[in-house]
Design a protein around this motif. Structure first.
Motif, PDB file in Angstrom:
ATOM      1  N   UNK A  61       0.786  -1.231   0.000  1.00 25.61           N
ATOM      2  CA  UNK A  61       0.000   0.000   0.000  1.00 25.61           C
ATOM      3  C   UNK A  61       0.816   1.278   0.000  1.00 25.61           C
ATOM      4  N   UNK A  62       2.118   1.202   0.290  1.00 28.66           N
ATOM      5  CA  UNK A  62       2.959   2.396   0.297  1.00 28.66           C
ATOM      6  C   UNK A  62       3.069   2.972  -1.111  1.00 28.66           C
ATOM      7  N   UNK A  63       3.068   4.309  -1.194  1.00 27.87           N
ATOM      8  CA  UNK A  63       3.182   4.984  -2.489  1.00 27.87           C
ATOM      9  C   UNK A  63       4.630   5.394  -2.709  1.00 27.87           C
ATOM     10  N   UNK A  64       5.167   5.002  -3.868  1.00 28.43           N
ATOM     11  CA  UNK A  64       6.556   5.297  -4.195  1.00 28.43           C
ATOM     12  C   UNK A  64       6.678   5.703  -5.660  1.00 28.43           C
ATOM     13  N   UNK A  65       7.814   6.290  -5.983  1.00 28.52           N
ATOM     14  CA  UNK A  65       8.177   6.559  -7.380  1.00 28.52           C
ATOM     15  C   UNK A  65       9.424   5.734  -7.665  1.00 28.52           C
ATOM     16  N   UNK A  66       9.419   5.025  -8.776  1.00 26.75           N
ATOM     17  CA  UNK A  66      10.583   4.243  -9.180  1.00 26.75           C
ATOM     18  C   UNK A  66      11.068   4.732 -10.536  1.00 26.75           C
ATOM     19  N   UNK A  67      12.368   4.686 -10.711  1.00 27.54           N
ATOM     20  CA  UNK A  67      12.972   5.033 -11.982  1.00 27.54           C
ATOM     21  C   UNK A  67      14.005   3.970 -12.299  1.00 27.54           C
ATOM     22  N   UNK A  68      14.034   3.541 -13.541  1.00 27.57           N
ATOM     23  CA  UNK A  68      14.980   2.495 -13.906  1.00 27.57           C
ATOM     24  C   UNK A  68      14.890   2.147 -15.371  1.00 27.57           C
ATOM     25  N   UNK A  69      15.366   0.956 -15.674  1.00 27.37           N
ATOM     26  CA  UNK A  69      15.433   0.472 -17.050  1.00 27.37           C
ATOM     27  C   UNK A  69      14.302  -0.517 -17.294  1.00 27.37           C
ATOM     28  N   UNK A  70      13.582  -0.332 -18.382  1.00 24.66           N
ATOM     29  CA  UNK A  70      12.530  -1.264 -18.769  1.00 24.66           C
ATOM     30  C   UNK A  70      13.176  -2.536 -19.306  1.00 24.66           C
ATOM     31  N   UNK A  71      12.673  -3.692 -18.856  1.00 24.41           N
ATOM     32  CA  UNK A  71      13.238  -4.971 -19.268  1.00 24.41           C
ATOM     33  C   UNK A  71      12.100  -5.947 -19.541  1.00 24.41           C
ATOM     34  N   UNK A  72      12.104  -6.568 -20.703  1.00 25.96           N
ATOM     35  CA  UNK A  72      11.098  -7.566 -21.061  1.00 25.96           C
ATOM     36  C   UNK A  72      11.734  -8.940 -20.909  1.00 25.96           C
ATOM     37  N   UNK A  73      11.456  -9.581 -19.762  1.00 28.17           N
ATOM     38  CA  UNK A  73      12.065 -10.878 -19.457  1.00 28.17           C
ATOM     39  C   UNK A  73      11.310 -11.981 -20.189  1.00 28.17           C
ATOM     40  N   UNK A  74      12.057 -12.801 -20.920  1.00 22.56           N
ATOM     41  CA  UNK A  74      11.455 -13.920 -21.629  1.00 22.56           C
ATOM     42  C   UNK A  74      11.852 -15.220 -20.943  1.00 22.56           C
ATOM     43  N   UNK A  75      10.921 -16.165 -20.911  1.00 24.06           N
ATOM     44  CA  UNK A  75      11.187 -17.420 -20.220  1.00 24.06           C
ATOM     45  C   UNK A  75      10.422 -18.560 -20.889  1.00 24.06           C
ATOM     46  N   UNK A  76      10.783 -19.791 -20.538  1.00 23.80           N
ATOM     47  CA  UNK A  76      10.101 -20.976 -21.039  1.00 23.80           C
ATOM     48  C   UNK A  76       9.414 -21.674 -19.860  1.00 23.80           C
ATOM     49  N   UNK A  77       8.137 -21.944 -20.020  1.00 23.61           N
ATOM     50  CA  UNK A  77       7.366 -22.613 -18.966  1.00 23.61           C
ATOM     51  C   UNK A  77       7.658 -24.118 -18.955  1.00 23.61           C
ATOM     52  N   UNK A  78       7.164 -24.793 -17.922  1.00 22.91           N
ATOM     53  CA  UNK A  78       7.363 -26.244 -17.802  1.00 22.91           C
ATOM     54  C   UNK A  78       6.759 -27.009 -18.977  1.00 22.91           C
TER      55      UNK A  78
END
Length: 121
Positions: A61-78
């Protein structure tokens, strides 16, 4: 190429900390406004000292501002199907509306008491 994202939102749950070989890694989901009556959710990942600070002071519930690098993580499911998840690899965090508990309460300024003046004769 520039890859920077800044979002303001609220934590959907407490920060999860995982011990890594190079230090702590923390993660949490941030709920943010996407427009009228629409909310988006994105996973935020923090590292080392920032992860420890988030674990100590941030709660659901805490309100924050974040700044960083956008990353699209790709993975393989079971089941061998492929998936992806959008993440922010956080560089900085600003606490906007964070509620501190009794143990973590921010120090309060002492009230200034009037000082009586005396004159020597």
């Amino acid at each position: 190429m520039l890859n920077v994202i800044t979002l303001v939102g609220r934590l959907t749950d407490n920060v999860e900390i995982h011990k890594g070989k190079d230090g702590n890694v923390g993660s949490f989901y941030l709920a943010y406004d996407q427009g009228k009556d629409d909310t988006g959710f994105i996973k935020c990942v923090v590292f080392n000292a920032t992860a420890d600070t988030c674990d100590n002071f941030l709660h659901k519930g805490d309100k924050i501002a974040v700044s960083g690098r956008f990353y699209d993580r790709q993975f393989t499911r079971k089941d061998e199907s492929r998936g992806h998840e959008a993440q922010i690899l956080v560089n900085s965090i600003e606490f906007i509306d964070v509620v501190f508990g009794e143990e973590e309460e921010a120090p309060k300024e002492e009230e200034q008491k009037p000082v009586a003046k005396t004159t020597r004769r």
